[in-house]
Design an enzyme around this catalytic site. Structure first.
Site, PDB file in Angstrom:
ATOM      1  N   TYR A 129      96.521 -99.168  18.543  1.00 11.60           N
ATOM      2  CA  TYR A 129      97.243 -98.413  19.569  1.00 11.60           C
ATOM      3  C   TYR A 129      97.182 -99.070  20.937  1.00 11.60           C
ATOM      4  O   TYR A 129      97.781 -98.582  21.885  1.00 11.60           O
ATOM      5  CB  TYR A 129      96.668 -96.986  19.670  1.00 11.60           C
ATOM      6  N   GLY A 130      96.452-100.180  21.055  1.00 12.87           N
ATOM      7  CA  GLY A 130      96.230-100.781  22.377  1.00 12.87           C
ATOM      8  C   GLY A 130      96.668-102.224  22.472  1.00 12.87           C
ATOM      9  O   GLY A 130      97.808-102.565  22.162  1.00 12.87           O
ATOM     10  N   THR A 131      95.736-103.064  22.871  1.00 13.92           N
ATOM     11  CA  THR A 131      96.059-104.464  23.188  1.00 13.92           C
ATOM     12  C   THR A 131      96.370-105.317  21.965  1.00 13.92           C
ATOM     13  O   THR A 131      96.800-106.456  22.108  1.00 13.92           O
ATOM     14  CB  THR A 131      94.919-105.128  23.981  1.00 13.92           C
ATOM     15  N   LEU A 132      96.164-104.790  20.753  1.00 11.61           N
ATOM     16  CA  LEU A 132      96.450-105.552  19.528  1.00 11.61           C
ATOM     17  C   LEU A 132      97.879-105.339  19.012  1.00 11.61           C
ATOM     18  O   LEU A 132      98.301-105.995  18.073  1.00 11.61           O
ATOM     19  CB  LEU A 132      95.446-105.196  18.425  1.00 11.61           C
ATOM     20  N   GLU A 187      86.233-105.553  18.298  1.00 14.85           N
ATOM     21  CA  GLU A 187      86.190-104.213  18.881  1.00 14.85           C
ATOM     22  C   GLU A 187      84.773-103.748  19.216  1.00 14.85           C
ATOM     23  O   GLU A 187      84.579-102.624  19.677  1.00 14.85           O
ATOM     24  CB  GLU A 187      86.851-103.196  17.938  1.00 14.85           C
TER      25      GLU A 187
END
EC number: 4.3.2.8
Length: 156
Positions: free
Chosen positions: A7-10, A82
């Site tokens: 849901y983020g920087t990936l 992570e």
């Protein structure tokens, strides 16, 4: 292969997507887009403006993201990347499939029929209490209107 919801920087177009397509780290195959069945607070926090999904079910928004099938090597890389289990914890969450591109296998038919699947998600149960008071987002974009640009690890 395991299913992972990011849901983020990936996500595609975000600063760390390069890791998802680096086959030296393992295989990650984009399957589709989804969102959390339950609501969660997605905050941008810390001096590096990192997106965190706080593991507080029922609070916040249905968080949007991407579903990937990953091999064991990529899952190990993602755990390390992570900071699992210290910074983030990898847990199974129910994800509503919004758009499915996955090909073949029982998973495709299941996703189309049911619309909900379990995926590993990196969220956190360990965070400073003031993070609960930060603005909640339903989707993350490192260059979004929030003005909180993510700081790459190489630049820290």
């Amino acid at each position: 292969m395991a299913r992972v919801f990011v849901y983020g920087t990936l996500k595609k177009g975000q600063p760390n997507y390069k890791h998802m397509i680096n086959t030296a780290k393992g295989l990650a195959k984009f399957q589709g887009r989804g969102r959390t069945v339950e609501k969660y607070p997605l905050v941008i926090a810390g001096k590096y403006n990192i997106p965190y999904m706080l593991n507080i079910p029922g609070t916040g928004h249905h968080v949007a993201g991407e579903i990937y099938s990953v091999d064991d090597q990529m899952l190990r890389f993602l755990d390390e990347f992570e900071g699992c289990p210290d910074m983030y914890q990898r847990t199974l969450m129910r994800i509503e499939v919004v758009e499915w591109e996955g090909k073949g296998g029982a998973g495709e038919a299941w996703a189309a029929a049911e619309g909900i699947m379990e995926c590993f998600v990196y969220s956190t149960m360990t965070y400073p209490p003031e993070w609960v008071g930060l603005p909640y987002h339903d989707s993350y974009d490192s260059s979004g209107k929030h003005g909180l640009s993510y700081v790459l690890r190489e630049s820290r």
